[in-house]
Design a protein around this motif. Structure first.
Motif, PDB file in Angstrom:
ATOM      1  N   GLN A 120      -5.705   6.287  -4.933  1.00  0.00           N
ATOM      2  CA  GLN A 120      -5.117   7.493  -5.518  1.00  0.00           C
ATOM      3  C   GLN A 120      -5.455   7.583  -7.005  1.00  0.00           C
ATOM      4  OE1 GLN A 120      -3.443   9.976  -4.133  1.00  0.00           O
ATOM      5  NE2 GLN A 120      -3.431   9.123  -2.052  1.00  0.00           N
ATOM      6  N   ALA A 149      -3.855   2.464  -2.426  1.00  0.00           N
ATOM      7  CA  ALA A 149      -3.817   3.732  -1.692  1.00  0.00           C
ATOM      8  C   ALA A 149      -4.987   4.651  -2.046  1.00  0.00           C
ATOM      9  CB  ALA A 149      -2.503   4.449  -1.976  1.00  0.00           C
ATOM     10  N   GLY A 203       0.794  -1.217   0.000  1.00  0.00           N
ATOM     11  CA  GLY A 203       0.000   0.000   0.000  1.00  0.00           C
ATOM     12  C   GLY A 203       0.830   1.272   0.000  1.00  0.00           C
ATOM     13  N   ASP A 204       2.131   1.163  -0.375  1.00  0.00           N
ATOM     14  CA  ASP A 204       3.037   2.308  -0.359  1.00  0.00           C
ATOM     15  C   ASP A 204       3.133   2.896  -1.766  1.00  0.00           C
ATOM     16  OD1 ASP A 204       5.013   4.169   0.006  1.00  0.00           O
ATOM     17  OD2 ASP A 204       6.344   2.832   1.147  1.00  0.00           O
ATOM     18  N   VAL A 205       2.154   3.736  -2.121  1.00  0.00           N
ATOM     19  CA  VAL A 205       2.131   4.293  -3.460  1.00  0.00           C
ATOM     20  C   VAL A 205       3.306   5.232  -3.690  1.00  0.00           C
ATOM     21  CG1 VAL A 205       0.645   6.237  -2.864  1.00  0.00           C
ATOM     22  CG2 VAL A 205       0.653   5.359  -5.201  1.00  0.00           C
ATOM     23  N   SER A 236     -10.789  -2.827   2.732  1.00  0.00           N
ATOM     24  CA  SER A 236     -10.238  -1.568   3.235  1.00  0.00           C
ATOM     25  C   SER A 236     -10.988  -1.085   4.463  1.00  0.00           C
ATOM     26  CB  SER A 236     -10.316  -0.489   2.153  1.00  0.00           C
ATOM     27  OG  SER A 236     -11.662  -0.146   1.904  1.00  0.00           O
TER      28      SER A 236
END
Length: 819
Positions: free
Chosen positions: A425, A423, A389-391, A498
């Protein structure tokens, strides 16, 4: 003199009544001559006279061509002469008499003679037992054989020779008495007897046949200390196959060295692949490289399936740099890495942000050293960032691609989009797809599907439907299905996992109605053969997949454990499982599936891996998920063990709709009713399945043309052959006839799903050449290929627990539609 009288009148006359072959010519003349010599009166003493009689009895027992009734008649004359002379028969006399009885096939009379010896306290020799045992074994008289063994152990245990042990153990092995053979071997060793090489080989092979792989290796190590294995070095090759089948690292490593390095025996390609698999799973780079070197030295082709275990070994041993170098080497040698090839690297770095950073630094180091960096290496790092989940990190790695000489490909962009989805985004995702267009890389259906999902994290779904329109404009396959599946099932999963259903992941009827304006009529449609076709409902999907919990794969295994609880806890479970494995080794499939007591054990041990694989096939393949959303009748030959039932039942939850009604019609040759009922009950209770699914089972041979089979094919919306077609093609002519009937009787627009091993097990021999079984189906003009994978891996997650080891699966898949 009672003893000899008993021999003369009871045993011999009894033996005469058994009959035998008639003697003629030289044999008869020899016996007459022997009798005349015995009757000469110049006997100096009783001992010398008895010795003379014994000598002639010995000549009779060993004379070639003398047997049957004539032999018994002459023996009777000799015994009568001994009696008239007032002589007491000794051990030598009895040895000859028993040997003669055995020579004419009268084992029971020989045993009576042995009993008489014991009655009169004459200690039998080991050679007497050896003679009787061999005769009993040759006539398959196992009751008598076991009686003799008991007498031997009681009277001559300490005198049994290694040769006699060899024969005893050989007979036990031949008659499937493995445990007894093993115990007998250990007992001999405990008594200080050194078994022969042949004895060790027999018991090692029996251990392998009974799937006792660890015992086979233990015996091999013991044999190394006691006998000279260089006289039969091929036993190392047999143990190598056994150890690799058992995934035993130490045994595989040792046997490979002895087989290939010491004795220079050449293992077959299948064995080499199994050894590579063991090396990869255990991070044994040395062994994996040794196998690759063997391939190259012997001129074998080396492809992705061979390099993949080597890369896994590098990754598991922490040699990430070497793994990255291998990816570049593969591409250089014309073997492009697959996305799946690099998965072991992902498993090593996925849970550690510092490991992800370190992996990218390795790529930078390789570039500084003037070495090529493969795009697959970059993609797997981005994939790890996405799963974490680390965009931001995913974007950093993506933007650093050109700095290390890597040109992003479609998989690169799709991996970054995964990070954007995780994420939530959509703005970053728009940048990525714009970059993709600028780089001249065409988005595919997967790309657009990801854009639909990430755009649905907004409060407004307008952009999501725009991408759906673009897919349709480009006439992309599956676009119409994606319109609903992406906006409902996939987004439902996103919102559920989520935990933020309110943050742009809830779809109302009004919002989804925008799809109507973009894409003609939605909801229920009619397929080409008139069957009802529906699409998943977001709300139902979100509600029903909660039954699977946070770990759907473990939920599936738990259902199987629940259904098979009594089997797994049964005292006879291990014994039955070993007999099944032995039958598999001998390819005796009929004995496995025709024995009802084997079936629950087979299900408990063998279906978990396939059920997990089938779950992902039906859940992840859009065409199949769409079929599971509507009213679909499925005919499933060869599905008695329950893999399809469990896999489809779990996948159905991801395709939930108000109109969902799946009807499974299963057929198999074994009596699987009870097994399937237990599985169905466990699945219904665990996953709250009510009227959405119905299950029926019919016992029968699918190769047998019947009205019932024709009716099932005609009514089915889909017919599946999942890991069964190869078995059917053992009867090639009937299997081809079956395929012809299936194609003829299928309704227009119905589907045929074929899943089977992607290895050599799927080869068909046609006209002296070998073809994969799907070549036959691909060539049929009546079938349209909808989905096609020649080779795909299912690798189960590392955190799963089940009483039996799970195996990764490499399979091919074909989904056909009848034109």
């Amino acid at each position: 003199m009672l003893a000899l009288g008993y021999v003369c009148r009871s045993c011999l006359h009894g033996a005469l009544r058994t009959g035998g072959s008639r003697l003629r010519g030289s044999g008869r003349r020899f016996v007459s001559a022997a009798v005349r010599q015995i009757q000469r009166p110049d006997r100096k003493s009783s001992s010398s006279s008895l010795a003379q009689y014994n000598k002639h009895l010995g000549l009779l027992r060993r004379k070639p061509g003398v047997a049957g009734e004539d032999l018994l008649q002459q023996t009777l004359k000799e015994c009568t002469s001994i009696k008239r002379a007032g002589l007491q028969p000794d051990l030598s006399t009895y040895e000859s008499l028993i040997a003669i009885f055995c020579k004419v096939g009268s084992v029971r009379e020989g045993m009576k003679t042995l009993e008489e010896m014991l009655q009169f306290s004459i200690e039998p020799s080991v050679s007497i037992f050896d003679t009787l045992l061999r005769a009993a074994a040759s006539q398959d008289m196992m009751n008598e054989y076991n009686q003799l063994l008991l007498l031997l152990q009681t009277n001559c245990q300490s005198k049994i020779t290694p040769a006699i042990y060899q024969h005893i153990i050989q007979v036990m092995c031949q008659h499937g008495d493995y445990e007894r053979a093993l115990n007998t071997l250990h007992a001999a060793i405990d008594q200080g007897i050194i078994p022969t090489l042949a004895t060790f080989v027999q018991v090692i092979r029996a251990s392998i046949d009974n799937m006792e792989h660890k015992e086979a290796y233990a015996l091999l190590l013991k044999a190394e200390k006691l006998v000279d294995l260089s006289e039969y070095p091929k036993i190392y090759l047999e143990c190598l196959r056994s150890a690799a089948d058992d995934l035993s690292h130490e045994a595989t490593q040792s046997c490979w060295k002895q087989t290939v390095t010491v004795y220079q025996i050449e293992p077959d390609e299948g064995t080499c692949m199994k050894v590579l698999h063991v090396a990869g799973q255990n991070g044994d780079v040395e062994l994996a490289n040794a196998v690759i070197d063997y391939y190259v030295t012997n001129g074998f082709d080396v492809g992705e399936p061979h390099f993949a275990p080597l890369l896994q070994a590098y990754a598991k041993s922490g040699q990430i740099k070497s793994a990255f170098e291998l990816l570049a080497f593969m591409r250089e040698k014309g073997v492009p890495p697959l996305k799946e090839t690099a998965v072991p690297i992902y498993h090593q770095i996925r849970n550690d942000p510092s490991a992800i950073d370190g992996a990218f630094r390795i790529l930078e180091e390789l570039h500084r050293d003037g070495k090529d960096v493969d795009v697959t290496a970059l993609n797997i790092i981005i994939h790890a960032c996405a799963k974490a989940g680390d965009v931001q990190k995913a974007m950093e790695v993506y933007h650093g691609a050109r700095d290390i000489g890597v040109i992003p490909n479609r998989d690169t962009y799709n991996s970054v989009l995964d990070a954007c989805i995780a994420a939530k985004q959509p703005y970053e995702a728009k940048v990525i797809i714009d970059d993709m267009h600028s780089a001249g890389v065409s988005p595919d259906v997967v790309t657009y599907g990801k854009m639909v999902v990430v755009e649905c994290t907004r409060s407004d779904y307008e952009n999501a439907f725009n991408y759906l329109s673009e897919m349709k404009r480009r006439r992309m396959a599956n676009a119409s299905m994606m319109s609903k599946d992406s906006v409902e099932a996939q987004i439902g999963a996103l919102s559920l996992h989520s935990g933020d259903a309110a943050n742009g992941a809830t779809t109302t009827k009004d919002e989804l109605s925008k799809e109507t304006a973009l894409h003609s009529k939605r909801g229920k449609t009619k397929s080409s053969n008139g069957a009802t076709r529906a699409r998943p409902s977001l709300e139902l999907v979100k509600e029903r997949i909660k039954c699977l919990g946070k770990n759907p794969e473990q939920s599936i295994l738990n259902v199987i454990k629940l259904a098979c609880y009594s089997t797994l806890s049964s005292p006879s479970y291990e014994t039955t499982l070993q007999s099944i494995k032995a039958a598999f080794y001998q390819r005796d499939y009929l004995s496995i599936f025709s024995n009802p007591s084997n079936l629950p054990v087979y299900t408990a041990a063998y279906i978990p891996g396939r059920a997990l694989c089938y779950y992902h096939i039906f859940k992840d393949e859009p065409n199949l998920r769409r079929l599971l959303a509507g009213q679909t009748r499925i005919f499933l030959p060869g599905s008695g063990s329950g893999s399809e039932l469990i896999g489809i039942s779990a996948a159905m939850l991801w395709a939930s709709s108000p109109d969902q009604q799946i009807s499974l019609h299963m057929q198999d040759i074994g009596e699987w009713d009870g097994v399937l009922q237990d599985l169905e009950k466990a699945a219904r209770s665990s996953w709250n399945l009510q009227d959405q699914i119905t299950c029926t089972f019919e016992q029968g041979d699918i190769l047998e043309p019947t009205d019932q089979r024709k009716s099932e094919i005609q009514q089915a919306k889909m017919i599946t052959f999942m890991f069964v077609l190869n078995e059917l093609f053992k009867d090639k002519s009937r299997a081809i006839r079956l395929i012809q009937d299936v194609i003829k009787d299928m309704a227009r627009g119905s589907y045929l799903l074929v899943v089977d091993s992607a290895g050599s097990f799927s080869h068909l021999q046609i006209g002296g050449k070998q073809y994969m079984v799907y070549f036959l189906l691909d060539a049929l003009k009546e079938l349209e290929t909808v989905v096609s994978y020649d080779a795909k891996w299912y690798r189960f997650p590392d955190d799963l627990t089940y009483p039996v080891d799970l195996q990764n699966m490499r399979y091919f898949l074909r989904l056909y539609r009848k034109m």
